[in-house]
Design an enzyme around this catalytic site. Structure first.
Site, PDB file in Angstrom:
ATOM      1  N   VAL A 119       0.866  -1.194   0.000  1.00 51.75           N
ATOM      2  CA  VAL A 119       0.000   0.000   0.000  1.00 51.75           C
ATOM      3  C   VAL A 119       0.895   1.234   0.000  1.00 51.75           C
ATOM      4  O   VAL A 119       1.857   1.312   0.771  1.00 51.75           O
ATOM      5  CB  VAL A 119      -0.923   0.037   1.244  1.00 51.75           C
ATOM      6  CG1 VAL A 119      -1.796   1.293   1.218  1.00 51.75           C
ATOM      7  CG2 VAL A 119      -1.787  -1.208   1.314  1.00 51.75           C
ATOM      8  N   LEU A 123       4.892   3.932   1.653  1.00 53.23           N
ATOM      9  CA  LEU A 123       4.629   5.035   2.592  1.00 53.23           C
ATOM     10  C   LEU A 123       4.321   4.412   3.955  1.00 53.23           C
ATOM     11  O   LEU A 123       3.707   3.343   4.014  1.00 53.23           O
ATOM     12  CB  LEU A 123       3.421   5.864   2.119  1.00 53.23           C
ATOM     13  CG  LEU A 123       3.591   6.632   0.806  1.00 53.23           C
ATOM     14  CD1 LEU A 123       2.285   7.344   0.437  1.00 53.23           C
ATOM     15  CD2 LEU A 123       4.724   7.634   0.909  1.00 53.23           C
ATOM     16  N   GLY A 139       6.311   2.329 -15.420  1.00 56.59           N
ATOM     17  CA  GLY A 139       6.244   1.280 -14.392  1.00 56.59           C
ATOM     18  C   GLY A 139       5.302   1.594 -13.245  1.00 56.59           C
ATOM     19  O   GLY A 139       5.460   1.065 -12.144  1.00 56.59           O
ATOM     20  N   LYS A 178      -6.021  -2.644  -1.813  1.00 58.50           N
ATOM     21  CA  LYS A 178      -5.264  -1.844  -0.842  1.00 58.50           C
ATOM     22  C   LYS A 178      -6.151  -1.433   0.329  1.00 58.50           C
ATOM     23  O   LYS A 178      -5.696  -1.410   1.474  1.00 58.50           O
ATOM     24  CB  LYS A 178      -4.675  -0.607  -1.529  1.00 58.50           C
ATOM     25  CG  LYS A 178      -3.538  -0.948  -2.479  1.00 58.50           C
ATOM     26  CD  LYS A 178      -3.108   0.282  -3.242  1.00 58.50           C
ATOM     27  CE  LYS A 178      -1.983  -0.035  -4.209  1.00 58.50           C
ATOM     28  NZ  LYS A 178      -1.683   1.064  -5.110  1.00 58.50           N
ATOM     29  N   GLY A 233       5.746   3.402  -8.185  1.00 58.73           N
ATOM     30  CA  GLY A 233       7.060   3.654  -8.790  1.00 58.73           C
ATOM     31  C   GLY A 233       7.986   2.504  -8.457  1.00 58.73           C
ATOM     32  O   GLY A 233       7.914   1.927  -7.368  1.00 58.73           O
TER      33      GLY A 233
HETATM   34  N1  LIG Z   1       4.798  -0.659  -9.926  1.00 61.30           N
HETATM   35  C1  LIG Z   1       4.542  -0.204  -8.730  1.00 61.30           C
HETATM   36  O1  LIG Z   1       4.624   1.000  -8.459  1.00 61.30           O
HETATM   37  C2  LIG Z   1       4.133  -1.140  -7.656  1.00 61.30           C
HETATM   38  C3  LIG Z   1       3.961  -2.472  -7.884  1.00 61.30           C
HETATM   39  N2  LIG Z   1       3.591  -3.305  -6.875  1.00 61.30           N
HETATM   40  C4  LIG Z   1       3.409  -4.719  -7.142  1.00 61.30           C
HETATM   41  O2  LIG Z   1       4.604  -5.292  -7.627  1.00 61.30           O
HETATM   42  C5  LIG Z   1       4.284  -6.508  -8.295  1.00 61.30           C
HETATM   43  C6  LIG Z   1       5.107  -6.622  -9.563  1.00 61.30           C
HETATM   44  O3  LIG Z   1       4.771  -5.602 -10.452  1.00 61.30           O
HETATM   45  P1  LIG Z   1       5.633  -5.420 -11.783  1.00 61.30           P
HETATM   46  O4  LIG Z   1       7.071  -5.616 -11.487  1.00 61.30           O
HETATM   47  O5  LIG Z   1       5.190  -4.178 -12.404  1.00 61.30           O
HETATM   48  O6  LIG Z   1       5.130  -6.660 -12.652  1.00 61.30           O
HETATM   49  P2  LIG Z   1       5.862  -7.328 -13.923  1.00 61.30           P
HETATM   50  O7  LIG Z   1       4.782  -7.871 -14.784  1.00 61.30           O
HETATM   51  O8  LIG Z   1       6.872  -6.423 -14.504  1.00 61.30           O
HETATM   52  O9  LIG Z   1       6.658  -8.542 -13.255  1.00 61.30           O
HETATM   53  C7  LIG Z   1       6.005  -9.643 -12.722  1.00 61.30           C
HETATM   54  C8  LIG Z   1       6.972 -10.802 -12.686  1.00 61.30           C
HETATM   55  O10 LIG Z   1       6.290 -11.900 -12.109  1.00 61.30           O
HETATM   56  C9  LIG Z   1       6.553 -13.053 -12.880  1.00 61.30           C
HETATM   57  N3  LIG Z   1       5.460 -14.009 -12.703  1.00 61.30           N
HETATM   58  C10 LIG Z   1       4.223 -13.996 -13.213  1.00 61.30           C
HETATM   59  N4  LIG Z   1       3.546 -15.096 -12.816  1.00 61.30           N
HETATM   60  C11 LIG Z   1       4.397 -15.807 -12.046  1.00 61.30           C
HETATM   61  C12 LIG Z   1       4.313 -17.021 -11.361  1.00 61.30           C
HETATM   62  N5  LIG Z   1       3.195 -17.757 -11.359  1.00 61.30           N
HETATM   63  N6  LIG Z   1       5.389 -17.442 -10.666  1.00 61.30           N
HETATM   64  C13 LIG Z   1       6.528 -16.706 -10.646  1.00 61.30           C
HETATM   65  N7  LIG Z   1       6.662 -15.556 -11.275  1.00 61.30           N
HETATM   66  C14 LIG Z   1       5.611 -15.093 -11.961  1.00 61.30           C
HETATM   67  C15 LIG Z   1       6.670 -12.560 -14.301  1.00 61.30           C
HETATM   68  O11 LIG Z   1       7.354 -13.508 -15.096  1.00 61.30           O
HETATM   69  C16 LIG Z   1       7.460 -11.279 -14.063  1.00 61.30           C
HETATM   70  O12 LIG Z   1       8.831 -11.595 -13.956  1.00 61.30           O
HETATM   71  C17 LIG Z   1       2.769  -6.488  -8.533  1.00 61.30           C
HETATM   72  O13 LIG Z   1       2.150  -7.355  -7.603  1.00 61.30           O
HETATM   73  C18 LIG Z   1       2.384  -5.035  -8.209  1.00 61.30           C
HETATM   74  O14 LIG Z   1       1.092  -4.907  -7.694  1.00 61.30           O
HETATM   75  C19 LIG Z   1       3.395  -2.870  -5.601  1.00 61.30           C
HETATM   76  C20 LIG Z   1       3.565  -1.566  -5.291  1.00 61.30           C
HETATM   77  C21 LIG Z   1       3.899  -0.570  -6.293  1.00 61.30           C
HETATM   78  N1  LIG Z   2      -0.483   0.098  -9.859  1.00 66.09           N
HETATM   79  C1  LIG Z   2      -0.304   0.569  -8.536  1.00 66.09           C
HETATM   80  C2  LIG Z   2       1.129   0.419  -8.149  1.00 66.09           C
HETATM   81  C3  LIG Z   2       1.279   0.187  -6.725  1.00 66.09           C
HETATM   82  O1  LIG Z   2       0.661  -0.611  -6.068  1.00 66.09           O
HETATM   83  C4  LIG Z   2      -0.720   2.028  -8.437  1.00 66.09           C
HETATM   84  O2  LIG Z   2      -0.997   2.616  -9.479  1.00 66.09           O
HETATM   85  O3  LIG Z   2      -0.782   2.551  -7.332  1.00 66.09           O
END
Ligand SMILES: NC(=O)C1=CN([C@@H]2O[C@H](COP(=O)(O)OP(=O)(O)OC[C@H]3O[C@@H](n4cnc5c(N)ncnc54)[C@H](O)[C@@H]3O)[C@@H](O)[C@H]2O)C=CC1
Ligand SMILES: N[C@@H](CC=O)C(=O)O
Length: 353
Positions: free
Chosen positions: A142, A146, A197, A215, A330
């Site tokens: 979340v 923060l 991202g 969240k 981010g």
């Molecule tokens: N981008 C942001 O600002 C934030 C992202 N998040 C969380 O971070 C997580 C990752 O986000 P991203 O890096 O943008 O996603 P992404 O799509 O770039 O990366 C996801 C990764 O998970 C892998 N994956 C998918 N299914 C899988 C499985 N069954 N077993 C193992 N690996 C698997 C994919 O191959 C990939 O390497 C998400 O849950 C998102 O909600 C949380 C807070 C902020």
């Molecule tokens: N997709 C989310 C990333 C963090 O959880 C957002 O936009 O806040």
């Protein structure tokens, strides 16, 4: 910089955008005593110990195998001397389903993946109980780290009941609302947010309100309140005809999305000139997330970029809520939140030894 010295045996699942950012940080800054024992994505597994020079690109030299069972590398983590830690940087339900088991087996878990913490009520007690056996680092789930979950946890432990939570919980929807307010097209803003991202792997998870709803459930649970996804009213910005398309087809349907989002803006409750995607939870369990028109004086109307603001009302914080504000999405801030949870595990376990 003072560094934690406890040795960690780390497995990272999900080396995507967030995962890679964390691996870069680990490669550059992890104490010598931390070892990377496994990296897995949806199809591949690299077993360790992996040379530190390869941490940021664990699959580069093709020294990996097809991913089959996770049990082997989990057993290996438990056999080693270091403190076993699973990092979940995926968005996968399958990986989230393993959190409770890992915690129950003594593997600490650090996660950016929100699916486990936002699980159905029927699974919640098991996860909660398992998280008393091992440490569960959820700071990244979340507000991209923060310090809101820590604050809620401390209020709960201090016996200060939370009466209301209100906030903007999505970085991408915050930036989208700002763009729409100045007349930009939803599809155009979304493209930039994806590139930077800030969106979920499938941005419909953001646009449909599900990410914000998850969240809000996590915030509620950390505050000791009973909330699950099915009790939430969620206003979606995704047109029905795009909901079931493949991701590529959805991304090619910008004109349909733009028309639908424009209608959502016209219909949004409120009369102010600021748009925001707002999450609200009352102590009696009423909870909703949706696009709102806010007046100039509303504290949530002042956000810009991927800004989040979370306001918590309690008995002591009745006249003016406890408010936490900052970037809510981010890659770097999220990786930093995961890193902070790792440091916390390393330091706490060292203190307990
Ligand atoms: N981008 C942001 O600002 C934030 C992202 N998040 C969380 O971070 C997580 C990752 O986000 P991203 O890096 O943008 O996603 P992404 O799509 O770039 O990366 C996801 C990764 O998970 C892998 N994956 C998918 N299914 C899988 C499985 N069954 N077993 C193992 N690996 C698997 C994919 O191959 C990939 O390497 C998400 O849950 C998102 O909600 C949380 C807070 C902020
Ligand atoms: N997709 C989310 C990333 C963090 O959880 C957002 O936009 O806040």
């Amino acid at each position: 910089m003072s560094r934690p010295e406890s040795s960690l045996s780390i497995a990272l699942v999900g080396p995507g955008r967030v995962g890679r950012s964390l691996l870069e940080r680990l490669q550059a800054h992890a104490p010598e005593t931390w070892q990377l024992m496994a990296v897995a994505d949806s199809t591949r597994l690299r077993r360790g110990p992996i040379e530190r020079s390869e941490w940021a690109q664990p699959f580069a030299d093709e020294a990996f195998q097809p991913r089959a069972s996770d049990r082997d590398w989990q057993d290996e983590l438990l056999r080693r001397d270091g403190i076993p830690v699973l990092i979940d940087a995926s968005a996968s339900a399958e990986v989230a389903d393993a959190h409770a088991d890992c915690l129950a087996r003594g593997i600490h878990v650090v996660t950016a993946n929100k699916l486990a913490m936002a699980c159905p009520s029927s699974d919640w007690e098991r996860l909660r109980a398992a998280s008393e056996r091992s440490m569960y680092g959820i700071s990244a789930t979340v507000g991209a780290g923060l310090p809101v979950l820590d604050s809620l946890r401390e209020l709960r432990r201090a016996g200060e009941p939370v009466r209301r939570i209100r906030g903007v919980l999505s970085g991408s929807l915050s930036a989208l609302s700002e763009g729409l307010s100045v007349g930009r097209r939803a599809s155009e803003v979304l493209e930039t947010l994806r590139r930077d991202g800030l969106t979920e792997p499938d941005p419909r998870t953001d646009l449909g309100g599900l990410d914000v709803a998850r969240k809000l459930v996590i915030l509620a649970r950390e505050a000791g309140l009973d909330l699950s996804l099915d009790a939430l009213v969620v206003d979606s910005l995704v047109p029905e005809e795009l909901a079931a398309l493949s991701l590529d087809s959805f991304l090619r349907s910008g004109a349909v999305l733009d028309r639908h989002v424009a209608q959502c803006v016209d219909r949004a409750p409120g009369s102010g000139r600021h748009l925001a995607y707002v999450a609200e939870l009352e102590v009696d369990g009423r909870a909703c997330v949706g696009l709102r028109r806010l007046d100039d004086g509303d504290s949530l109307a002042q956000l810009s970029g991927q800004g989040n603001r979370i306001e918590v009302t309690t008995e002591c914080y009745a006249a003016a809520p406890l408010s936490i504000e900052g970037p809510g999405a981010g890659l770097e801030v999220t990786a930093l939140a995961l890193w902070r949870d790792l440091v916390r595990i390393s330091e706490s376990v060292r203190r307990c030894r």
